[in-house]
Design an enzyme around this catalytic site. Structure first.
Site, PDB file in Angstrom:
ATOM      1  N   ASP A  94       0.740  -1.156  -0.018  1.00 59.54           N
ATOM      2  CA  ASP A  94       0.040   0.084   0.167  1.00 59.54           C
ATOM      3  C   ASP A  94       0.810   1.197  -0.054  1.00 59.54           C
ATOM      4  O   ASP A  94       1.874   1.192   0.575  1.00 59.54           O
ATOM      5  CB  ASP A  94      -0.963  -0.130   1.152  1.00 59.54           C
ATOM      6  N   GLU A 186      -7.088   4.883  12.680  1.00 61.59           N
ATOM      7  CA  GLU A 186      -6.035   4.914  13.767  1.00 61.59           C
ATOM      8  C   GLU A 186      -6.051   5.866  14.853  1.00 61.59           C
ATOM      9  O   GLU A 186      -5.402   5.791  15.653  1.00 61.59           O
ATOM     10  CB  GLU A 186      -4.929   5.180  12.908  1.00 61.59           C
TER      11      GLU A 186
END
Length: 297
Positions: A94, A186
């Protein structure tokens, strides 16, 4: 004339000054004063050594131990600068604008190695108004070079959930063969109950639009502490768990981001590497179907 005897000088005893009783008491106190405790040299060195050892152990525990996996010897197979997790045949990576310019022609060669890279996730948006500057170019190049591609949104707890979902929809035009959209969470919130409600709003809005269940990306600790319930467990889970030999999460998961220090040709910066928990056929079965028809905003 008779001489007089020389004068003899006699030292007279000095007169003693009278001291008061208070002065006598002070004198006695001074005479009986004991110096403060003086640490033996051996004890000084012993305490210094103990303190030094504690500092070294503390530094190792908090700053070295969490990343010690990077320096562990690789007893398995090594590729892309890291030890490859055992038992997984479908690999991916990613990226975002942080990786800078990507030479996709050079990068495409990783599809023909002993550990072929098959899929890539790219950051598309963040919050309610930030578009990743490299997304459009990378998203197009990924498909041109034969990668199965996906896009993710970095969630901001301080921004309205629907606004973030609609911004992602405007930013990402998924096509058949693409992976489902990803919610990257996150960041904690001061009100975790509200955050959980807002995340569900985002997920429902995205699912209704793209007609496919979104993927939930977060760390192993964040998931187990804050999102470990039946609702969030129903979404495909992409787990971020570094510096371990195997996934410790006991629930179901689809993707594992196992390192953030991978090296791939065509990318100058270090990159996150992932594995898919299944076969290539199972990965393709997760992608957007040909019958996808999205509603207009």
């Amino acid at each position: 004339m008779a001489k007089e005897p020389p004068i003899q000088v006699v030292n007279k005893p000095r007169s003693r000054k009278k001291t008061s009783g208070k002065g006598r008491r002070l004198t006695k106190k001074k005479q009986g004063f004991k110096p403060p405790f003086q640490m033996p040299v051996w004890l000084h060195y012993l305490l210094t050594g103990v303190v030094s050892v504690c500092i070294i152990l503390g530094f190792y525990w908090f700053f070295i131990r969490p990343y010690a996996y990077r320096w562990k010897p690789c007893y398995g197979l090594k590729a892309y600068g890291v030890c490859i997790p055992y038992g997984y045949g479908v690999h991916g990576f990613d990226v975002s604008h942080h990786q800078g310019h990507i030479d996709w022609a050079a990068l495409s060669e990783v599809q023909h190695t002993p550990f072929p890279i098959r899929f890539v996730f790219m950051k598309a948006s963040e919050g309610g108004d930030f578009s990743d500057t490299a997304f459009v170019h990378n998203f197009n190049e990924a498909r041109k070079n034969g990668f199965i591609r996906g896009a993710y949104h970095f969630y901001n707890p301080k921004t309205d959930a629907l606004r973030q979902a609609d911004f992602f929809i405007r930013s990402v035009k998924l096509e058949p063969g693409d992976l489902p959209p990803v919610l990257d969470i996150e960041t904690r919130s001061d009100n975790m109950d509200k955050l959980r409600r807002d995340l569900k709003i985002w997920l429902r809005r995205i699912e209704n639009y793209y007609k496919v269940k979104p993927i939930l990306y977060t760390s192993y600790k964040f998931k187990t502490r804050y999102l470990n319930d039946s609702v969030f467990n129903s979404y495909p889970y992409w787990i971020a768990h570094y510096y371990v030999d195997s996934v410790e999460y006991q629930g179901e998961w689809k993707f594992w981001q196992h390192t953030d220090v991978g090296r791939l040709p065509g990318i100058d910066e270090q990159v996150d590497l992932n594995v898919f928990n299944g076969s290539m056929e199972e990965l393709k079965s997760m992608t957007i179907p040909d019958t996808l028809k999205t509603d207009t905003l």
